[in-house]
Design a protein around this motif. Structure first.
Motif, PDB file in Angstrom:
ATOM      1  N   ALA A  18       0.840  -1.206   0.000  1.00  0.00           N
ATOM      2  CA  ALA A  18       0.000   0.000   0.000  1.00  0.00           C
ATOM      3  C   ALA A  18       0.869   1.248   0.000  1.00  0.00           C
ATOM      4  CB  ALA A  18      -0.925  -0.019   1.210  1.00  0.00           C
ATOM      5  N   ARG A  19       1.928   1.238   0.779  1.00  0.00           N
ATOM      6  CA  ARG A  19       2.825   2.396   0.849  1.00  0.00           C
ATOM      7  C   ARG A  19       3.520   2.629  -0.492  1.00  0.00           C
ATOM      8  NH1 ARG A  19       5.594   5.498   4.594  1.00  0.00           N
ATOM      9  NH2 ARG A  19       7.682   6.145   3.935  1.00  0.00           N
ATOM     10  N   GLU A  20       3.991   1.560  -1.108  1.00  0.00           N
ATOM     11  CA  GLU A  20       4.666   1.693  -2.397  1.00  0.00           C
ATOM     12  C   GLU A  20       3.710   2.260  -3.450  1.00  0.00           C
ATOM     13  OE1 GLU A  20       7.155  -1.060  -5.639  1.00  0.00           O
ATOM     14  OE2 GLU A  20       6.274  -1.965  -3.839  1.00  0.00           O
ATOM     15  N   ALA A  21       2.472   1.773  -3.450  1.00  0.00           N
ATOM     16  CA  ALA A  21       1.485   2.280  -4.409  1.00  0.00           C
ATOM     17  C   ALA A  21       1.189   3.754  -4.160  1.00  0.00           C
ATOM     18  CB  ALA A  21       0.202   1.457  -4.305  1.00  0.00           C
ATOM     19  N   MET A  22       1.062   4.142  -2.886  1.00  0.00           N
ATOM     20  CA  MET A  22       0.780   5.538  -2.555  1.00  0.00           C
ATOM     21  C   MET A  22       1.940   6.440  -2.984  1.00  0.00           C
ATOM     22  SD  MET A  22      -1.314   7.751  -1.265  1.00  0.00           S
ATOM     23  CE  MET A  22      -2.488   6.923  -0.162  1.00  0.00           C
ATOM     24  N   LEU A  23       3.166   6.021  -2.717  1.00  0.00           N
ATOM     25  CA  LEU A  23       4.320   6.840  -3.091  1.00  0.00           C
ATOM     26  C   LEU A  23       4.425   6.978  -4.612  1.00  0.00           C
ATOM     27  CD1 LEU A  23       7.012   5.606  -0.533  1.00  0.00           C
ATOM     28  CD2 LEU A  23       5.550   7.642  -0.417  1.00  0.00           C
ATOM     29  N   GLY A  24       4.026   5.929  -5.327  1.00  0.00           N
ATOM     30  CA  GLY A  24       4.013   6.014  -6.783  1.00  0.00           C
ATOM     31  C   GLY A  24       3.006   7.030  -7.284  1.00  0.00           C
ATOM     32  N   LYS A  25       1.823   7.029  -6.679  1.00  0.00           N
ATOM     33  CA  LYS A  25       0.793   8.006  -7.060  1.00  0.00           C
ATOM     34  C   LYS A  25       1.217   9.419  -6.693  1.00  0.00           C
ATOM     35  CE  LYS A  25      -2.927   4.629  -6.564  1.00  0.00           C
ATOM     36  NZ  LYS A  25      -3.998   4.117  -5.688  1.00  0.00           N
ATOM     37  N   LEU A  26       1.890   9.565  -5.554  1.00  0.00           N
ATOM     38  CA  LEU A  26       2.380  10.885  -5.158  1.00  0.00           C
ATOM     39  C   LEU A  26       3.408  11.417  -6.154  1.00  0.00           C
ATOM     40  CD1 LEU A  26       2.763  10.524  -1.287  1.00  0.00           C
ATOM     41  CD2 LEU A  26       1.324  12.191  -2.496  1.00  0.00           C
ATOM     42  N   ARG A 277      -0.132  10.383  19.047  1.00  0.00           N
ATOM     43  CA  ARG A 277       0.785   9.410  19.648  1.00  0.00           C
ATOM     44  C   ARG A 277       1.306   8.398  18.640  1.00  0.00           C
ATOM     45  NH1 ARG A 277      -1.108   8.041  25.835  1.00  0.00           N
ATOM     46  NH2 ARG A 277      -1.685  10.172  26.439  1.00  0.00           N
ATOM     47  N   HIS A 278       0.674   8.375  17.462  1.00  0.00           N
ATOM     48  CA  HIS A 278       1.109   7.443  16.414  1.00  0.00           C
ATOM     49  C   HIS A 278       1.695   8.243  15.255  1.00  0.00           C
ATOM     50  CE1 HIS A 278      -0.862   4.299  18.692  1.00  0.00           C
ATOM     51  NE2 HIS A 278      -1.971   5.021  18.706  1.00  0.00           N
ATOM     52  N   ASP A 279       2.651   7.685  14.587  1.00  0.00           N
ATOM     53  CA  ASP A 279       3.462   8.383  13.596  1.00  0.00           C
ATOM     54  C   ASP A 279       2.669   8.728  12.327  1.00  0.00           C
ATOM     55  OD1 ASP A 279       5.455   9.410  12.033  1.00  0.00           O
ATOM     56  OD2 ASP A 279       6.726   7.618  12.061  1.00  0.00           O
ATOM     57  N   PRO A 280       2.492  10.020  11.989  1.00  0.00           N
ATOM     58  CA  PRO A 280       1.793  10.403  10.749  1.00  0.00           C
ATOM     59  C   PRO A 280       2.480   9.890   9.492  1.00  0.00           C
ATOM     60  CG  PRO A 280       1.937  12.267  12.253  1.00  0.00           C
ATOM     61  CD  PRO A 280       2.816  11.190  12.812  1.00  0.00           C
ATOM     62  N   GLU A 281       3.763   9.583   9.566  1.00  0.00           N
ATOM     63  CA  GLU A 281       4.482   9.031   8.412  1.00  0.00           C
ATOM     64  C   GLU A 281       3.820   7.738   7.936  1.00  0.00           C
ATOM     65  OE1 GLU A 281       7.277   8.519   5.414  1.00  0.00           O
ATOM     66  OE2 GLU A 281       7.035  10.282   6.700  1.00  0.00           O
ATOM     67  N   GLU A 282       3.185   7.026   8.872  1.00  0.00           N
ATOM     68  CA  GLU A 282       2.567   5.739   8.540  1.00  0.00           C
ATOM     69  C   GLU A 282       1.279   5.886   7.745  1.00  0.00           C
ATOM     70  OE1 GLU A 282       4.309   3.543  12.585  1.00  0.00           O
ATOM     71  OE2 GLU A 282       2.215   4.185  12.481  1.00  0.00           O
ATOM     72  N   LEU A 283       0.783   7.118   7.608  1.00  0.00           N
ATOM     73  CA  LEU A 283      -0.447   7.335   6.827  1.00  0.00           C
ATOM     74  C   LEU A 283      -0.263   6.938   5.365  1.00  0.00           C
ATOM     75  CD1 LEU A 283      -1.546  10.777   8.317  1.00  0.00           C
ATOM     76  CD2 LEU A 283      -2.815   8.632   8.498  1.00  0.00           C
ATOM     77  N   ALA A 284       0.972   6.922   4.900  1.00  0.00           N
ATOM     78  CA  ALA A 284       1.222   6.587   3.495  1.00  0.00           C
ATOM     79  C   ALA A 284       0.924   5.132   3.170  1.00  0.00           C
ATOM     80  CB  ALA A 284       2.671   6.919   3.129  1.00  0.00           C
ATOM     81  N   GLY A 285       0.796   4.273   4.185  1.00  0.00           N
ATOM     82  CA  GLY A 285       0.585   2.858   3.896  1.00  0.00           C
ATOM     83  C   GLY A 285      -0.703   2.282   4.443  1.00  0.00           C
ATOM     84  N   ILE A 286      -1.641   3.130   4.828  1.00  0.00           N
ATOM     85  CA  ILE A 286      -2.876   2.627   5.446  1.00  0.00           C
ATOM     86  C   ILE A 286      -3.918   2.208   4.415  1.00  0.00           C
ATOM     87  CG2 ILE A 286      -4.891   3.325   6.823  1.00  0.00           C
ATOM     88  CD1 ILE A 286      -2.993   4.849   8.627  1.00  0.00           C
TER      89      ILE A 286
END
Length: 531
Positions: A18-26, A277-286
């Motif tokens: 999911a993260r890889e697909a999101m980064l590709g779209k970005l 409390r949870h890392d926003p960086e992880e939003l890229a793979g949800i």
């Protein structure tokens, strides 16, 4: 404890995919953003610089307070059209002398800053945001007027711009025009209808008709300066309130005008905030690449709200819609987030009650979209899905607290409406690159057309061409898929921009700060709810 716990497994193959697909779209989105940032291209940018002029975004940067954020709006406007990406204008919300303002800056490197149909749509959207949120409006003007070959699409809607400028003034919303170059024909009414006007010596040219038109219309010989120059307007016509020595001076004067507006926010101030409390960086793979795969919206909420603290409302009822209370950058919000996509009667009733409660407590609402729409079928029709869906839409339509919408997954059909899509006037609406929005999904829409065509052939006693049907379905699916993607929708100004999921908390915080320029009031009443 109401702090959300995360069950997201960042080491799982699903998360990585999911993260890889999101980064590709970005990356695709960033490439299109780069086209808007490039303006008219290197040749025209260099020509503009040789004339000693600043670029549109440089003017904005100098106008803003040092290190102040700028929330750019509709940067992909005109994507997929015959006009350049960005629509020859830059719009957004920024802080000037401590005051949040909406800024509209013509980009003269793109066809001289001429307005095309998408320029008008983008500009009117920015003005709508200024009006709804009662923020001062600053126009940085340098435009050759309308793109004449497109005049039939510009002339009528363009008149609304001038009308609204006068209505802003009557409503007590300050309007400021800083004129850096040409402001001709209809464009002359932008400074003409603004509260405050600054012109640059030997640079600004404001006239209804330039020397060639005057010669044709009246036979009079004239020159730019005597007809519409800055000094003439400052000394003779009185159109210019301030005569600036150069562009830097004009921007300095503009800042001083804002400082003297005595503008005050009408909404309540935020409380102290703490990060999630949870890392926003992880939003890229949800969000999975395949939107049919469900995901828990609480994982998103846990990474954008203050302290990941969320008081859920009716968690055991209507479970495919998550609702609850939180704070975001210190501002209270009521959150409605689609969980498993489909909205049933229970979800609709739950949403209607929650929206009423938010209006009673004067709490802004945040809609996180991932819905395929309201449930269909005999059982659900008999169970009242129409009246229950209408109940939710009634509540959304008549709610008067500020609404923010974010498309993170699917947003189809009437579910898009019930979750406060563009037609329901959210104060701001952004999308993630993973979002899709249309009347219905591509396969469903193509399937419906196939069933209708097949039934028509049977009714007429004609054979049905299965090969032609397969080709039709493929063509329709491809068309609807393309038209449901963020680039297509953002290009038509159906949202205010496509954002990186990791920037969500910042973007929403800027939006919440902006909406609190206006009073936050709940609805006094709603329409008739069918029970």
């Amino acid at each position: 404890m109401t702090v959300l716990r995360s069950r997201l497994d960042t080491a799982s193959p699903g998360y990585a995919q999911a993260r890889e697909a999101m980064l590709g779209k970005l990356a695709e989105i960033d490439a299109e953003h780069a086209k808007a940032l490039a303006g008219g291209g290197e040749k025209y940018v260099e020509r503009h610089r040789r004339r000693g002029k600043l670029l549109a975004r440089e003017r904005i940067e100098l106008l803003l307070d040092p290190d102040a954020p700028f929330l750019e709006l509709s940067p992909l406007a005109a994507w997929g059209s015959d006009f350049p990406v960005g629509a020859s204008v830059v719009t957004g919300v920024g802080v000037v002398e401590g005051t949040e303002c909406v800024i509209i800056a013509n980009d003269p490197t793109v066809r001289g800053g001429a307005s095309n149909p998408w320029t008008g749509r983008k500009t009117m959207r920015a003005m709508e945001i200024a009006e709804q949120n009662r923020m001062p409006l600053i126009n940085l003007v340098e435009s050759g007027g309308a793109d004449l070959p497109s005049q039939s699409e510009i002339f009528i809607p363009g008149g609304r711009l001038f009308r609204d400028l006068t209505r802003f003034s009557a409503a007590g919303i300050p309007t400021i025009a800083l004129v850096f170059g040409n402001s001709t024909a209809g464009g002359a009414y932008v400074p003409g209808m603004s509260d405050h006007v600054v012109m640059v010596k030997e640079r600004s040219k404001v006239f209804l008709g330039g020397p060639p038109l005057v010669k044709m219309a009246t036979g009079e010989e004239s020159d730019d300066e005597s007809l519409g120059g800055a000094e003439m307007h400052a000394r003779t016509s009185g159109l210019a309130d301030h005569l600036a020595a150069d562009e830097y001076d004009a921007l300095r004067i503009g800042r001083r005008i804002v400082a003297r507006l005595n503008h005050r926010k009408a909404g309540p101030a935020p409380a102290p905030a703490e990060p999630p409390r949870h890392d926003p960086e992880e939003l890229a793979g949800i969000v999975p690449e395949d939107l049919k795969v469900p995901f828990d919206p609480r994982e998103v909420i846990a990474r954008i709200v203050d302290g990941s603290d969320f008081d859920e409302f009716k968690p055991a009822y209507g479970a495919s819609l998550t609702t609850g209370w939180a704070r975001l950058h210190g501002y209270p919000v009521g959150v409605l987030a689609n969980a498993q996509g489909v909205l049933f009667s229970e979800e609709s009733q739950k949403a209607a009650q929650f929206i009423q409660l938010a209006n009673r407590s004067r709490t802004p609402l945040l809609f996180l979209h991932n819905t395929t729409g309201y449930m269909v079928g005999r059982e659900y029709e008999q169970g009242g899905i129409i009246k229950h869906g209408a109940m939710m839409i009634n509540a959304v339509s008549n709610s008067t607290v500020p609404h923010l919408s974010l498309l993170i997954g699917a947003s189809y059909g009437a579910g898009h409406y019930g979750m406060c899509g563009r037609a329901y006037d959210p104060r701001f609406l952004f999308a993630w690159p993973s979002a899709k929005s249309a009347v219905m999904g591509p396969k469903q829409l193509a399937g419906v057309l196939s069933i209708v065509a097949r039934a028509s052939a049977e009714a007429k006693g004609r054979p049905y061409d299965e090969e032609q049907d397969a080709a039709m379905r493929e063509m329709v699916e491809n068309q609807i898929e393309a038209e449901s993607l963020p680039l297509f929708l953002s290009g038509r100004v159906y949202d205010d921009g496509v954002i990186d999921p990791r920037d969500t908390r910042t973007v929403l915080g800027l939006c919440l700060s902006a909406v609190h320029n206006a009073p936050v009031r709940g609805a006094d009443g709603f329409g008739v709810f069918r029970m």
